[in-house]
Motif scaffolding. Sequence first.
Motif, PDB file in Angstrom:
ATOM      1  N   GLN A   3      50.148  40.009  46.298  1.00 10.97           N
ATOM      2  CA  GLN A   3      49.236  39.932  47.421  1.00 10.97           C
ATOM      3  C   GLN A   3      49.911  40.255  48.726  1.00 10.97           C
ATOM      4  OE1 GLN A   3      48.105  35.906  46.834  1.00 10.97           O
ATOM      5  NE2 GLN A   3      46.389  36.382  45.553  1.00 10.97           N
ATOM      6  N   ALA A  90      46.188  45.944  52.195  1.00  9.86           N
ATOM      7  CA  ALA A  90      45.903  45.949  50.757  1.00  9.86           C
ATOM      8  C   ALA A  90      46.977  46.751  50.060  1.00  9.86           C
ATOM      9  CB  ALA A  90      44.524  46.552  50.485  1.00  9.86           C
ATOM     10  N   LEU A 103      43.216  47.382  44.362  1.00 14.61           N
ATOM     11  CA  LEU A 103      43.793  46.910  45.617  1.00 14.61           C
ATOM     12  C   LEU A 103      43.836  45.396  45.626  1.00 14.61           C
ATOM     13  CD1 LEU A 103      42.058  49.263  48.210  1.00 14.61           C
ATOM     14  CD2 LEU A 103      44.353  49.455  47.237  1.00 14.61           C
ATOM     15  N   PHE A 105      44.175  42.406  48.244  1.00 14.93           N
ATOM     16  CA  PHE A 105      44.010  42.170  49.668  1.00 14.93           C
ATOM     17  C   PHE A 105      44.660  40.871  50.088  1.00 14.93           C
ATOM     18  CE2 PHE A 105      41.033  45.358  51.267  1.00 14.93           C
ATOM     19  CZ  PHE A 105      40.584  45.925  50.094  1.00 14.93           C
TER      20      PHE A 105
ATOM     21  N   LYS B  42      39.377  35.821  50.434  1.00 19.60           N
ATOM     22  CA  LYS B  42      39.906  37.179  50.307  1.00 19.60           C
ATOM     23  C   LYS B  42      38.950  38.081  49.542  1.00 19.60           C
ATOM     24  CE  LYS B  42      44.756  35.790  49.858  1.00 19.60           C
ATOM     25  NZ  LYS B  42      45.995  35.992  49.092  1.00 19.60           N
TER      26      LYS B  42
END
Lengths: 115, 114
Positions: A3, A90, A103, A105, B42
Motif C-alpha cells: 500500500q 497508487a 492498483l 491506493f 481507501k
Amino acid sequence: SQQGEEDPQALSIQEGENATMNCSYKTSINNLQWYRQNSGRGLVHLILIRSNEREKHSGRLRVTLDTSKKSSSLLITASRAADTASYFCATDAWAVGGGSEKLVFGKGTKLTVNP
Amino acid sequence: EPEVTQTPSHQVTQMGQEVILRCVPISNHLYFYWYRQILGQKVEFLVSFYNNEISEKSEIFDDQFSVERPDGSNFTLKIRSTKLEDSAMYFCASSERGDPAEQYFGPGTRLTVT
C-alpha cells in the motif's frame, strides 16, 4: 502489503502557495500513479511515473520518485482554490495471472486551498 | 476527450437483492477493472478483466460477485445477494495497456443497501 501511504493526511494552504504531498510504499513497484478525487466524485488520473524515472512534470504538477526510499512526492505549484480535493498515490502490482495490473491506493491527503 | 461512464449514478436496493452495475469503458481500452470505496475509506481493488476473463480478483470478490463483458462496449459488475456491508461507491476503470496501466476511472455508482 504494497500500500501507498500518503502524508500529511490533511493540508490547508492559501491560494498561490505550493502544496507537497508524500507517499510511501513497502514493496517493489513497476509504476506509481497519482489521482485526485473531488468530494464524492470519481478519481481523476493526474500522472504516472515509472520505476526507472526520478521526476516527471505535467503543468503545475511535479512528481518525484525515490525507489531506494520507496517514496514519492507530488508538488502542486501556485495552487488554486479549484485544486481543493483529496490526492491519492497508487502503486501497481502485476496480476497473479499476468496480463493486467491492479492498483493499491493509499488513504490520501485532503488538500484545502483557501482563496 | 473519451471517458469511462457508469450507470446508474446511485442505486438503492434491499438486502438480499441482486444488483447490476454498468460501465462503458473507453473504446480502445483492453483492460477493465472494478474498485470500491466504502465511505471514508481507501479505494480497494475488486477485480481485473482482460481478454474476456478475470485476471485477478481480491478476497472481497467472493462468489456473490461476478463480472461480464456482454458485448463490445459494456462491462458489468453483478452482486447476486447484496449485504449491508456492500454499501459503497463502485468505480469502473479501464486502461489501454497492461503496463504501464494508466487507469481511467468512471464517476462511480453509489450503492446503498438497506
